[in-house]
Design an enzyme around this catalytic site. Structure first.
Site, PDB file in Angstrom:
ATOM      1  N   LEU A 199       0.833  -1.205   0.000  1.00  0.00           N
ATOM      2  CA  LEU A 199       0.000   0.000   0.000  1.00  0.00           C
ATOM      3  C   LEU A 199       0.861   1.247   0.000  1.00  0.00           C
ATOM      4  CD1 LEU A 199      -2.752  -0.811   2.658  1.00  0.00           C
ATOM      5  CD2 LEU A 199      -2.886  -1.037   0.186  1.00  0.00           C
ATOM      6  N   GLY A 200       2.062   1.134   0.587  1.00  0.00           N
ATOM      7  CA  GLY A 200       2.921   2.313   0.649  1.00  0.00           C
ATOM      8  C   GLY A 200       4.257   2.004   1.288  1.00  0.00           C
ATOM      9  N   THR A 247      -3.387   5.208   4.964  1.00  0.00           N
ATOM     10  CA  THR A 247      -2.111   4.715   4.450  1.00  0.00           C
ATOM     11  C   THR A 247      -1.095   5.859   4.422  1.00  0.00           C
ATOM     12  OG1 THR A 247      -3.156   2.995   3.120  1.00  0.00           O
ATOM     13  CG2 THR A 247      -0.954   3.697   2.451  1.00  0.00           C
ATOM     14  N   HIS A 250      -0.026   6.786   7.972  1.00  0.00           N
ATOM     15  CA  HIS A 250       0.940   5.794   8.474  1.00  0.00           C
ATOM     16  C   HIS A 250       2.322   6.032   7.857  1.00  0.00           C
ATOM     17  CE1 HIS A 250       2.051   1.434   9.436  1.00  0.00           C
ATOM     18  NE2 HIS A 250       2.887   1.695   8.443  1.00  0.00           N
ATOM     19  N   GLU A 251       2.366   6.192   6.533  1.00  0.00           N
ATOM     20  CA  GLU A 251       3.669   6.333   5.867  1.00  0.00           C
ATOM     21  C   GLU A 251       4.357   7.649   6.241  1.00  0.00           C
ATOM     22  OE1 GLU A 251       5.080   3.921   4.619  1.00  0.00           O
ATOM     23  OE2 GLU A 251       3.374   2.571   4.352  1.00  0.00           O
ATOM     24  N   HIS A 254       6.141   7.210   9.398  1.00  0.00           N
ATOM     25  CA  HIS A 254       7.517   6.717   9.196  1.00  0.00           C
ATOM     26  C   HIS A 254       8.442   7.848   8.765  1.00  0.00           C
ATOM     27  CE1 HIS A 254       6.650   2.486   9.677  1.00  0.00           C
ATOM     28  NE2 HIS A 254       5.895   2.386   8.584  1.00  0.00           N
ATOM     29  N   HIS A 260       7.001   0.914  13.244  1.00  0.00           N
ATOM     30  CA  HIS A 260       5.791   0.107  13.435  1.00  0.00           C
ATOM     31  C   HIS A 260       5.608  -0.180  14.915  1.00  0.00           C
ATOM     32  CE1 HIS A 260       6.068  -1.285   9.026  1.00  0.00           C
ATOM     33  NE2 HIS A 260       5.059  -0.429   9.160  1.00  0.00           N
ATOM     34  N   GLN A 278       3.550  -5.439  21.464  1.00  0.00           N
ATOM     35  CA  GLN A 278       2.549  -6.357  20.890  1.00  0.00           C
ATOM     36  C   GLN A 278       3.249  -7.339  19.979  1.00  0.00           C
ATOM     37  OE1 GLN A 278      -0.103  -3.439  18.900  1.00  0.00           O
ATOM     38  NE2 GLN A 278       0.380  -4.459  16.958  1.00  0.00           N
ATOM     39  N   ASP A 311      -8.322   1.104   7.906  1.00  0.00           N
ATOM     40  CA  ASP A 311      -8.285   2.567   8.011  1.00  0.00           C
ATOM     41  C   ASP A 311      -9.272   3.106   9.043  1.00  0.00           C
ATOM     42  OD1 ASP A 311      -6.361   2.629   6.089  1.00  0.00           O
ATOM     43  OD2 ASP A 311      -7.422   4.013   4.744  1.00  0.00           O
TER      44      ASP A 311
HETATM   45 ZN   LIG Z   1       4.649   0.990   7.876  1.00  0.00          ZN
END
Ligand SMILES: [Zn+2]
Length: 666
Positions: A199-200, A247, A250-251, A254, A260, A278, A311
């Protein structure tokens, strides 16, 4: 998460190899572990940041990041996947701003878990870049459209392994298209084959002084984020459940230094103390609590943006994640210079320097001219003391044979404009227009110097001409909802917004002000009527009598009321690019500044379908409306719930569009 020494494991990207092309059936991010050296360096910076921040009583800085989306397509039309629309891109910017502020979709659901007090505002804003690296204004804010076929590049969907796909993005797409990463966040959007399954992926923030035993850090040719085009935003071409724009959230997490949440290892470390350890990534929407790695009773923070949940089920960053984001923005090469760039890249720019000025306010009403004194009917002019052929109204052609009606505009109305020029003047005519015996009298718009509303017009500084037949042919508006006052909705079409355009814009005086004046034809039968308001607190209307003498209308009409004429000059900035398109000339905003209620006035010769979109200076879409069969109309926009400040009003017709600046005073 507890800190401990741990063995670095490079992330294993699990890919569900789907037989169905272009369908990604499992969430997968291609951003791995940047390596021990970077982790150690960045963690040190985070500790320094926390120490300083605590000394400053936890005052996080506010950052603004200009974003450019490189939309890679194969020749499809704009809006046809993967050449996704501006609206879809805009929706992503809105999502980013909400998610990084802790106010995104479903964030209220955290209150049903133990994590509600950890929802954090990262103090990072995103705006669509308004300019390209050489300073030219982008036709579409924040978007560069790139056809891979005209560059003889491969179709992104022709690659079926992660390695081959990433090599293509890293070695072909990015180096050929990247914009200066010290000024822009580069976002590359492409289609991708389902067999690749990503996804990315993002580059981590660059570091200083490391030996190079790192992977995945941004460089001058690679820094930024790649995303599958179907994961962008929440409207347009989307692939559920990746259809809420998370997405990119999230990216970019980073890209701002976040790992993560499971630490890319079983019960691994993401270097944040407030995210529970986790076991692995979560997919779908886990039930709460979801206990792994002895992290009960609260379990995994699967609603964190740095997990792999659907999402709609991820909606938070934590305080420790915010500290990492703030550390990246304040310490890392490339990232530290972005906010300074935003001052020039996020601003509206010259194209948006266009607004309508007037002496009307939001609470004003237009007087119905039928209520004003009318000397006689055109057909029977016997009551007109000044002779036949001069029937009409006091704010237009009348039996006194007045030559002009002028409105004073103070320079304070356009003090915010740089090198202001008057590019045109909109006059709201009443539709009781009579075309006299010559059939085609001139109606001029003249601009005079003015020192104040209390002094007569001075020297002529500009003029343009039209004629009564043209004005009379203007399509009338139907009912009019004016400045939020529905009482001005006429039962029949009566307002005719007509725009006079200067072929060469007239320099607007920067002190005092100017008069904008309509000349009144005096051929027998000619009648024009200008709207006027009844409630002005001071007089700004003037008239030129048949003996060429100027009189303020209040005094001329007995001193009982003030006159403010619906004569609305358009102010542009002379420097830089100024649009002179048909569309630009046919769209005005009024009143401006406003308190949140304003009108988009259109003066199209032929009917058009238009889309009106309003953005704040963060690039957030705060209003959107599609109007069909628009010609001469007044469309009311309500931004009363928005904060004060500068907004950009985009009016789009087909492939053409114009952007104008609206100031909200609160
Ligand atoms: Zn990631």
């Amino acid at each position: 998460m507890k800190k401990h020494l741990f063995i670095l494991l490079f992330s294993v990207i699990s890919v569900f190899a789907s037989a169905q092309t272009n369908k990604i059936t499992k969430k997968a991010c291609g951003t791995g572990d940047p390596g021990a050296e970077w982790n150690e360096w960045f963690n040190k910076k985070v500790e320094e940041f926390k120490k300083n921040n605590s000394a400053q009583k936890n005052q996080n800085a506010n950052y603004t990041i200009p974003v450019i989306f490189h939309v890679i397509h194969g020749g499809q039309g704009v809006g046809s996947y993967p050449n996704i629309s501006q609206a879809q891109i805009n929706s992503q910017i809105t999502i980013l701003n909400n998610d990084f502020a802790g106010t995104g979709l479903n964030v209220g659901n955290v209150s049903s878990t133990a994590f509600s007090s950890l929802v954090s505002n990262c103090n990072v804003n995103f705006c669509l870049a308004q300019k390209n690296p050489s300073g030219a204004t982008l036709a579409e804010p924040g978007i560069e459209r790139i056809n891979y076929t005209t560059n003889s590049w491969a179709n992104p969907t022709s690659f079926t392994t992660i390695t081959n796909f990433r090599n293509y993005i890293e070695n072909t797409i990015k180096p050929n298209t990247i914009w200066d990463p010290t000024r822009y966040l580069n976002m590359w959007l492409t289609d991708v084959d389902g067999a690749v399954g990503l996804l990315g992926y993002a580059t981590f923030p660059p570091s200083t002084g490391l030996s190079g035993l790192t992977s995945g850090l941004g460089t001058t040719t690679t820094d930024g984020v790649w995303c599958w085009s179907r994961s962008i935003g929440d409207i347009g071409s989307l692939s559920p459940p990746y259809n809420k724009g998370r997405t990119a959230t999230h990216e970019i997490g980073h890209w701002l230094g976040l790992r993560h949440i499971w630490g890319d290892a079983s019960c691994g470390n993401d270097f944040c103390n407030d995210t529970p350890a986790q076991q692995q990534e979560n997919v779908g929407c886990p039930g709460y609590p979801h206990v792994t790695c002895s992290n009960g009773p609260d379990g995994d923070m699967f609603m964190n943006f740095m997990d792999y949940s659907d999402d709609a089920c991820m909606y938070m960053f934590t305080p420790d994640q915010r500290d990492r984001v703030q550390t990246a923005m304040s310490n890392c090469p490339f990232r530290t210079q972005l906010t300074a760039s935003s001052a020039t890249l996020c601003g509206g720019g010259p194209v948006a320097c266009s607004y309508t000025v007037s002496n009307f306010t939001n609470t004003d009403t237009l007087a119905n001219p039928l209520g004003l004194r009318r000397a006689s009917a055109i057909a029977s002019e016997t009551f007109c003391p000044q002779g036949a052929g001069k029937a009409g109204y006091i704010s237009g052609t009348n039996c006194y044979g007045d030559l002009e009606k002028a409105e004073f505009i103070s320079a304070s109305k356009y003090a915010s404009a740089t090198n202001p020029v008057i590019s045109g003047v909109v006059v709201l005519f009443f539709n009781y227009i009579g075309v006299g015996t010559d059939g085609n009298s001139n109606v001029d718009m003249k601009i005079y110097n003015g020192s104040s509303a209390a002094s007569a017009p001075g020297s002529l500084i500009g003029s343009t001409t039209s004629n009564l037949s043209t004005i009379a042919a203007t399509t009338n508006t139907t009912s009019v909802s004016y400045c939020g006052n529905p009482g001005l909705a006429f039962g029949v079409p009566v307002i005719m917004p007509y725009k006079f355009i200067f072929s060469s814009p007239v320099n607007a005086p920067t002190s005092g002000g100017f008069f904008a004046s309509v000349t009144l034809p005096n051929i027998p039968g000619d009648t024009v009527v200008v709207f006027d308001k009844m409630t002005g607190s001071s007089n700004t209307g003037w008239e030129k009598w048949s003996d060429n003498s100027w009189h303020d209308m209040k005094t001329a009409w007995g001193g009982t009321r003030n006159f403010n004429l619906a004569i609305l000059p358009i102010i542009d900035c002379a420097t830089g690019v100024r649009e002179n398109s048909v569309l630009n000339n046919a769209v005005s905003l009024f009143p401006n500044p406003s308190n949140g209620n304003f009108n988009v006035i259109t003066t199209f010769a032929t009917s058009q379908n238009i889309v009106i979109t309003v953005y704040n200076m963060l690039g957030q879409n705060v209003y959107s409306n599609k109007l069909n069969n628009v010609s001469q109309t007044i469309h009311e926009v309500d931004l009363k719930n928005q904060a004060g400040g500068v907004y950009l009003v985009e009016v789009k017709s087909g492939t053409e569009k114009v952007v104008k600046r609206m100031i909200l005073n609160k």
